[in-house]
Each structure stands twice: as structure tokens, then as C-alpha cells.
Design an enzyme around this catalytic site. Structure first.
Site, PDB file in Angstrom:
ATOM      1  N   GLU B  50       0.818  -1.222   0.000  1.00 58.26           N
ATOM      2  CA  GLU B  50       0.000   0.000   0.000  1.00 58.26           C
ATOM      3  C   GLU B  50       0.845   1.261   0.000  1.00 58.26           C
ATOM      4  O   GLU B  50       0.442   2.299  -0.516  1.00 58.26           O
ATOM      5  CB  GLU B  50      -0.964   0.008   1.183  1.00 58.26           C
ATOM      6  CG  GLU B  50      -2.107  -1.000   1.061  1.00 58.26           C
ATOM      7  CD  GLU B  50      -1.763  -2.363   1.635  1.00 58.26           C
ATOM      8  OE1 GLU B  50      -0.574  -2.606   1.959  1.00 58.26           O
ATOM      9  OE2 GLU B  50      -2.679  -3.207   1.761  1.00 58.26           O
ATOM     10  N   PHE B 112     -11.594  -7.194  13.661  1.00 56.94           N
ATOM     11  CA  PHE B 112     -10.527  -7.681  12.800  1.00 56.94           C
ATOM     12  C   PHE B 112     -10.191  -6.639  11.728  1.00 56.94           C
ATOM     13  O   PHE B 112     -11.092  -6.099  11.095  1.00 56.94           O
ATOM     14  CB  PHE B 112     -10.938  -9.002  12.138  1.00 56.94           C
ATOM     15  CG  PHE B 112      -9.904  -9.510  11.170  1.00 56.94           C
ATOM     16  CD1 PHE B 112      -8.654  -9.901  11.629  1.00 56.94           C
ATOM     17  CD2 PHE B 112     -10.167  -9.567   9.817  1.00 56.94           C
ATOM     18  CE1 PHE B 112      -7.686 -10.340  10.739  1.00 56.94           C
ATOM     19  CE2 PHE B 112      -9.209 -10.011   8.921  1.00 56.94           C
ATOM     20  CZ  PHE B 112      -7.958 -10.406   9.393  1.00 56.94           C
ATOM     21  N   GLN B 113      -8.925  -6.368  11.544  1.00 58.65           N
ATOM     22  CA  GLN B 113      -8.431  -5.372  10.598  1.00 58.65           C
ATOM     23  C   GLN B 113      -9.076  -4.002  10.806  1.00 58.65           C
ATOM     24  O   GLN B 113      -9.405  -3.299   9.860  1.00 58.65           O
ATOM     25  CB  GLN B 113      -8.600  -5.851   9.150  1.00 58.65           C
ATOM     26  CG  GLN B 113      -7.697  -7.047   8.844  1.00 58.65           C
ATOM     27  CD  GLN B 113      -7.483  -7.279   7.357  1.00 58.65           C
ATOM     28  OE1 GLN B 113      -8.358  -7.038   6.545  1.00 58.65           O
ATOM     29  NE2 GLN B 113      -6.302  -7.767   7.008  1.00 58.65           N
ATOM     30  N   LYS B 162     -17.649  -0.760   5.827  1.00 64.03           N
ATOM     31  CA  LYS B 162     -18.161  -1.766   4.895  1.00 64.03           C
ATOM     32  C   LYS B 162     -19.671  -1.658   4.686  1.00 64.03           C
ATOM     33  O   LYS B 162     -20.162  -1.803   3.570  1.00 64.03           O
ATOM     34  CB  LYS B 162     -17.795  -3.157   5.406  1.00 64.03           C
ATOM     35  CG  LYS B 162     -18.220  -4.255   4.459  1.00 64.03           C
ATOM     36  CD  LYS B 162     -17.318  -5.455   4.515  1.00 64.03           C
ATOM     37  CE  LYS B 162     -17.793  -6.456   3.458  1.00 64.03           C
ATOM     38  NZ  LYS B 162     -16.839  -7.514   3.220  1.00 64.03           N
ATOM     39  N   MET B 478      24.291   8.850   2.704  1.00 65.55           N
ATOM     40  CA  MET B 478      24.175  10.173   3.300  1.00 65.55           C
ATOM     41  C   MET B 478      24.393  10.111   4.812  1.00 65.55           C
ATOM     42  O   MET B 478      25.047  10.973   5.393  1.00 65.55           O
ATOM     43  CB  MET B 478      22.819  10.795   2.970  1.00 65.55           C
ATOM     44  CG  MET B 478      22.687  12.234   3.439  1.00 65.55           C
ATOM     45  SD  MET B 478      23.976  13.306   2.770  1.00 65.55           S
ATOM     46  CE  MET B 478      23.192  13.944   1.290  1.00 65.55           C
TER      47      MET B 478
END
Lengths: 158, 564
Positions: B50, B112-113, B162, B478
Site C-alpha cells: 500500500e 478484525f483489521q 463496509k 548520506m
């Protein structure tokens, strides 16, 4: 320097955390914060007391204005305002000092709103100076608990 | 007509002209993926992470000027977008990220999630939404695009539970957006603009300091015209590379920590600075108390909070640069004051030219190891400056800024504000999707490239022909440079002895891999790599000891540069 700022916001989910998060995320102070609905139920009004130098206050005002749900920001500094705070105080009230408590309540035009065997609960409103003077006078008598709403303010005149 | 929330969502995207979504499916957004399956207008590009999806949307936006769109699921899908959001937020890039969320009734139950992504992303988005009812969905989608792309652009996140996506409602996409708390100011105040021009014309040693805002407002032609009307020297920030032609004699190059000697000396000696679309970032100003000590400052920005944030400003102008610069041009074009101004400032231009002559950006390519600067220069030569360059973060980013000349806006895409390693490859993919005809090159380091290397699979799957050039020095260059200079050469955790064989890694992904180990073969290998079809990874083994110069140590004034 201390500033009292009124913020009109959309009365919606999460708006308080947007404002509070702005202050914490950018390291600005909040000394007190008061929020409630206005006459328009879609709009809430926050009164925030904060402090900082001119540059910080300018940033605070601009950053507040930048938030999408913020409708209006008013800095009361340098304007004529009425400001008030409500405090509820529980003080010791036994036979030795009941009279003293009652006298202070009278002088400060406060109100006793609850009475228990050895305790009075007092309601008092006033500006910053009056509130702190009242609490200072009560301290030797024995304050058990104090709740303060934080300051609210409104401009004078029409 | 009644449609489900998911159908409304996809229809709204199509109606708003979204042609591509970068995303990753999951449980909470299954209904959207079902609706996308049936839709032919909105293409979906399946990323491998993602974070990559958001950077792609970001690269797409930077290259095209359009708003990038990203779609992910709830919980980990949403939290994985945070770095991408923060990257876009710091650089003011219009991106809209749509996240799935658990059903409304489960919110707050540690379902969940589930993640409170609205809470998590609040400080790194311009605005965000939790959609509570399906009837609000189309309006919120519309508002999200509006907020992301107007005023000072930035990322917006929309969280969609949802049940909101499965419930039916009427499709009603509002034509106009009306937000009573959001009114960006585009028009610079005419009297402020007049005062600014008056102040500018009093200058003996003027400098224009141009940032990414010039690119965001598509004001490069106006900036060039004003600069030429008055022969104003222009320095750009990292984000402003390409905002003004790098090959123009008036261009001083980049300023700041790794800026050119000329730019840093010029800004430090200037008596009037015209700052346009820049924000006086610490990497630009060096020690803030000693920044431009002789200058009066005119600051033009669309975001009022940028003005007076870091430095006191003499003339603030809030407005769109395009508008303000046009007004300024109108006040000077063809005027005799302009001619007189050019005349009296010619000595100043002589001075900046002298600085450029005595202290150019430089390096020494001997017979030995390949110098990374040489590689970047060769990329410039071979592409004739016509490529879109993305970068990772660190030395590769600075050399890409210093040794490639950017003449046009939207050709240098880099995570300037947040400094996100792993930005370059997905951003290149996004840019290539927006500009299929252009050559898109990610100038990378061996450290950064490994942060989002998985997106090679995306490039291969969709035949997106990005070219990655890895300046491979076997180190986190760097950070190691700072350890070399400020920590007595104690290379704590900055050596990368275990580097994958990038050529074989490219091949494992189904891409092509090339390698250069001697400087003589660099041009050929690059040419072959750029000409090869499809995605390509070119591993260039460079001198690990090379450092980025000039350098202003953190906290030092700009005039205290470490030179080669």
C-alpha cells in the site's frame, strides 16, 4: 502573552480532536478549552486560552483558520470582552468555619448548591481575578475538590 | 436510481474523470473491487504494497498535475498508507486515499483489521473523512477531490465502513462543492503586489527564491517572464527544480544544505528576496538567525501559514503565484524603470557569475572507481534532459538534483519535505502511467531501492517501462557521510555488506538487469538499459567514498559551506 480565542466550528465528528491535535502537534499551549453548541446546532463554539509570543499566536490563528471545519476565529486580545468561568468547590464546613464560608459565599455572590454533614459544595462564576481570589480565600478553610469549566468569552457591545 | 455504496463510489470516480486507481484489495473493500470489475472507465493498478500505491498516486500527480487516487482496505492496508500520505502532505501533492473500514457497528470494538485511520492520518492529511451514511458518499468523494486539488494542494483520506459500501442509496453527485469553512484565496492583493514591485525595484542585489509552489500552480512561464523582464537571478529549492530553467543564465542552481556556492552566497548577500511558493525550510535557510542578513523579504504563497512561520517577512502576499506573478509582470513589462533596474543590477549579476565560475559544482572522475556524479551527468547527456527523473532519498537524491539540469517543471520528482526512502521507484511507476510516452528514470541508491523494490513486480505485470539506475555504494551513503564528517568516521550501521545481486533480482522479477563496474562502460550500459523494452534495473557500482558537496553542516549559516 495570554490570548483568549473563540473558534466557531462545524459541529461534527472529530472536530475537537482536529483542533486539539493541531495544538499538540505543533507544540502550542492550551491552558483551557471550552466547547458547546451555539444557537445553530450545526455550529459549535470553542473558547481556547493559550499563550505565546506574537509570532506563535499568529501561527495559531492561521493554522486554526486553515482547518476545513473551522468557520471563524476570533482573537479577543485588545478588544472589550466579558469573560467568565464557572467553578464548583467542595470545602470543609464544620462548626468552626461554617459562618466564614457563608460570609465568603455572600461576598463573592456565590451559591451553596449541596450540603453534607461536614462539607459545602459552592457554585461560583466570575472573571479570572474573582475566581482566583475566591479560591485563595477558601484555601485556608480547606478545599476538598475544585472543578473549573475554563474561560468563556464574548465581545462587549452589539 | 438506487445503487450500493460501492457502486456509487466507482460511479463517482468515473464521473469525476478518474482514469486510474492505484490500490490493493482486502476484506473491507471487496464490494468496491466487485464494482470495479464491472466498470470499464476506471482502471485499477494492483500494487505490491500500500505504501507503493500511495507513492504511485503521488508520482502520477506530480508528473501530470492531476489528482492521484489510491484505494486500500482497512487496518493494515490503511496504516501502510501513512508514510505515503505524510510524503504527499509535506510536498503539497494532491492525492486522495480511500480506505475501507470495518462496519459502522463494529467501529471501536477492536474488530478484525480495524484501525482508527482517521485519527492516525489526521496530522498528515490536509483533511480526512469518515463516511457515516451511504447518502453522503458521493458528496464526500466530490469534496475530497476538491480539497486535495485546490488552494495549497495536499492529500485527503476518505474512510468508508463496509456497511456504507453495501447499503443502497440514490446516486447524487453534487455539481458544486460548498464548504463554508474552506475558501482558498487565489488573488493576490493588488496593493500588496504594487508594494512588492516597488520594493523589488529598489534592490541592488535581488534574488528570486522559487519553491515547489511554482510547479504546483503551473506558474513557471510567469516566473520565467518576470525574471527575464527584470534580469532577476533565480535560485530554486529542491522542490522547485525545473520551476525555472536550470540552463538559463539567470539560474543560480539549488540553494541550501547541498546547494551551489553561487546560490548560497547570492541569497546571503541579497538585499531583496522575492520568495515564491517556498517555505524557508531548515534545509534551505541553514542557521535561521543568520539567513539572508541584509535582505528585505517579499513572500508570496497561497498558504497564509507558510508566511512568517520561520522568518519575518516585509511584504506578505497570500495568493496563487500565477495570479501574483502576472500582476507583477504587468507592472514592469516594457517600463523604463525595468530597464533602469536591469542596468543598475548588472554588477550584481557579474558577481553571481563570478561565484559560479570560481566555485562550480564539481567532482573528479579519475581512472579508478565510477563517480556517482559522473553517472548522473551521463544520464543527462544520454537523455538530453528530456527524461522525467524520480529519486530516492540521500546522496542519490542530491546528486540527481546537482548534476542533471532540469529545464521544465514536473520533470524532477522527489520526496523533499519528508525525505522518504523508497519513494523513487513507485513514484516513477506513477509518473510513467501518467506520461506513457516519456522516459522515466529513478535515480536510486542501494539502500533506498530496497525499501519498495517489490514494486518491480507491478512494473513488470503492467509493462511499465521505468528505468532504475542504482548508484550502488554499498552503504547508506548520506548517513555515512554525516558519520564521516561529524562522528569521527564511526560507520555505525550504515554499511550494507549484504546487498542482493540487483541484476539477478531484476531478472527474478521478470525485468531486465544491467551492470556497470568501470567508468568507461557507463555511457554504453546506460544507453542499452534505457533502450531496452520494459522495466529495467541498472546497477552501477560507484565509489563508496564519494560525498555530496558543497555542504552546509546542520545549524551552520549558509556561507559556511564545506567545499570539495
Amino acid at each position: 502573552m495570554r490570548h483568549t480565542i473563540a473558534v466557531l466550528v462545524e459541529n461534527e465528528f472529530g472536530v475537537l480532536s482536529r483542533v486539539a491535535g493541531l495544538f499538540s502537534g505543533r507544540g502550542f499551549n492550551i491552558e483551557s478549552l471550552c466547547v458547546a453548541e451555539t444557537t445553530d446546532p450545526k455550529v459549535s463554539r470553542m473558547t481556547i486560552v493559550t499563550s505565546g509570543n506574537d509570532q506563535i499566536i499568529e501561527q495559531i490563528l492561521k493554522q486554526l483558520n486553515k482547518l476545513v471545519p473551522v468557520l471563524k476565529v476570533i482573537d479577543f486580545t485588545g478588544t472589550e470582552t466579558v469573560d467568565r468561568e464557572l467553578v464548583l468547590v467542595k470545602v470543609n464546613a464544620d462548626n468552626g468555619n461554617k459562618a466564614e464560608v457563608l460570609r465568603l459565599v455572600d461576598i463573592f455572590r456565590a451559591k451553596i448548591v449541596d450540603v453534607a454533614p461536614r462539607c459545602y459544595t459552592i457554585e461560583m462564576t466570575g472573571g479570572e481575578g474573582k475566581v482566583s481570589a475566591f479560591l485563595q480565600m477558601l484555601r485556608p478553610i480547606g478545599i476538598k475538590e475544585v472543578v473549573r469549566t475554563g474561560k468563556i468569552a464574548i465581545s462587549r457591545g452589539a | 436510481m438506487q445503487m450500493t455504496g460501492a457502486e456509487i463510489f466507482v460511479r463517482a470516480l468515473a464521473d469525476l474523470g478518474v482514469d486510474i486507481v492505484f490500490g490493493y484489495p482486502g476484506g473491507a473493500v471487496l464490494n468496491i473491487y466487485d464494482a470495479l470489475f464491472k466498470n470499464t472507465k476506471v482502471r485499477h493498478l494492483l500494487c505490491r504494497h500500500e505504501q507503493g500505491a500511495v507513492h504511485m498516486a503521488d508520482g502520477y500527480a506530480r508528473a501530470s498535475g492531476k489528482t492521484g487516487v489510491c484505494l486500500v482496505t482497512s487496518g493494515p492496508g490503511a496504516t501502510n498508507t501513512v508514510t505515503g500520505l505524510a510524503t504527499a502532505y509535506m510536498d503539497s501533492i494532491p492525492v486522495v486515499v480511500f480506505t475501507g473500514q470495518v462496519p459502522t457497528l463494529l467501529i471501536g470494538n477492536d474488530a478484525f483489521q480495524e484501525a482508527d485511520i482517521v485519527g492516525i492520518s489526521r496530522p498528515c492529511t490536509k483533511h480526512n473523512y469518515l463516511v457515516k451514511e451511504t447518502k453522503d458518499l458521493a458528496r464526500i468523494v466530490r469534496e475530497a477531490f476538491y480539497i486535495a486539488s485546490t488552494g495549497r494542494p495536499g492529500p485527503v483520506l476518505v474512510d468508508m465502513p463496509k456497511d456504507v459500501l453495501t447499503t443502497p442509496a440514490e446516486y447524487d453527485l453534487p455539481k458544486e462543492v460548498s464548504l463554508r469553512g474552506y475558501h482558498p484565496n487565489y488573488e493576490g492583493h493588488p496593493r500588496q503586489v504594487e508594494s512588492a514591485v516597488r520594493m523589488l525595484l529598489t534592490a541592488e542585489r535581488p534574488v528570486v527564491y522559487a519553491g515547489g509552489g511554482v510547479i504546483l500552480s503551473n506558474a513557471s512561464p510567469e516566473l520565467a517572464e518576470l525574471a527575464r523582464q527584470l534580469s532577476l537571478p533565480v535560485t530554486t529549492t529542491l522542490m522547485g527544480m525545473g520551476a525555472f530553467p536550470g540552463s538559463d543564465p539567470l539560474c543560480l542552481g539549488m540553494l541550501g544544505m547541498h546547494g551551489t556556492y553561487t546560490a548560497n552566497m547570492a541569497i546571503s548577500h541579497a538585499d531583496v528576496i522575492l520568495a515564491v511558493g517556498a517555505r524557508f525550510d531548515d534545509r534551505v535557510t541553514g542557521k535561521i538567525d543568520e539567513f539572508a542578513p541584509h535582505a528585505r523579504i517579499i513572500h508570496v504563497d497561497i498558504d497564509p501559514t507558510s508566511i512568517q512561520k520561520n522568518v519575518p517577512v516585509d511584504i506578505p502576499i497570500v495568493g496563487d503565484l500565477k495570479d501574483v506573478l502576472r500582476k507583477m509582470i504587468r507592472l514592469v513589462k516594457g517600463k523604463k524603470e525595468a530597464a533602469a533596474f536591469r542596468e543598475k543590477t548588472s554588477a550584481w549579476r557579474g558577481q553571481t557569475a563570478a561565484w559560479a565560475k570560481t566555485h562550480p559544482l564539481t567532482y573528479k572522475q579519475g581512472k579508478g572507481k565510477i563517480k556517482p556524479q559522473y553517472v548522473v551527468e551521463q544520464i543527462y547527456r544520454i537523455t538530453k534532459g528530456n527524461a522525467i527523473i524520480t529519486t530516492e532519498v540521500g546522496q542519490n537524491q542530491m546528486w540527481a538534483a546537482q548534476f542533471y539540469t532540469y529545464d521544465r517543471p514536473r520533470t524532477f520528482l522527489s520526496s523533499g519535505g519528508l525525505g522518504t526512502m523508497g519513494y523513487g521507484l513507485p513514484a516513477a511507476i506513477g509518473a510513467q502511467v501518467a506520461m506513457p510516452e516519456r522516459l522515466v528514470i529513478d535515480i536510486a541508491g542501494d539502500g533506498s531501492i530496497q525499501m519498495n523494490i517489490q514494486e518491480m513486480a507491478t512494473a513488470v505485470q503492467y509493462r511499465i517501462p521505468v528505468k532504475v539506475v542504482i548508484l550502488n555504494n554499498g552503504a547508506l551513503g548520506m548517513v555515512r557521510q554525516w558519520q564521516e564528517l561529524f562522528f569521527q568516521g564511526k560507520y555505525s550501521q550504515t554499511c550494507l555488506p549484504q546487498i542482493p545481486d540487483f541484476v539477478r533480482l531484476a531478472e527474478a522479477y521478470g525485468a531486465k538487469g544491467f551492470r556497470a563496474t568501470r567508468h568507461a562502460e557507463v555511457p554504453d550500459v546506460l544507453r542499452k538499459g534505457f533502450a531496452a523494452e520494459g522495466p529495467v534495473l541498472i546497477d552501477v557500482v560507484v565509489d563508496p567514498g564519494e560525498m555530496v558537496y558543497p555542504m552546509v553542516p546542520a545549524g551552520a549559516p549558509l556561507t559556511k559551506m564545506l567545499l570539495v
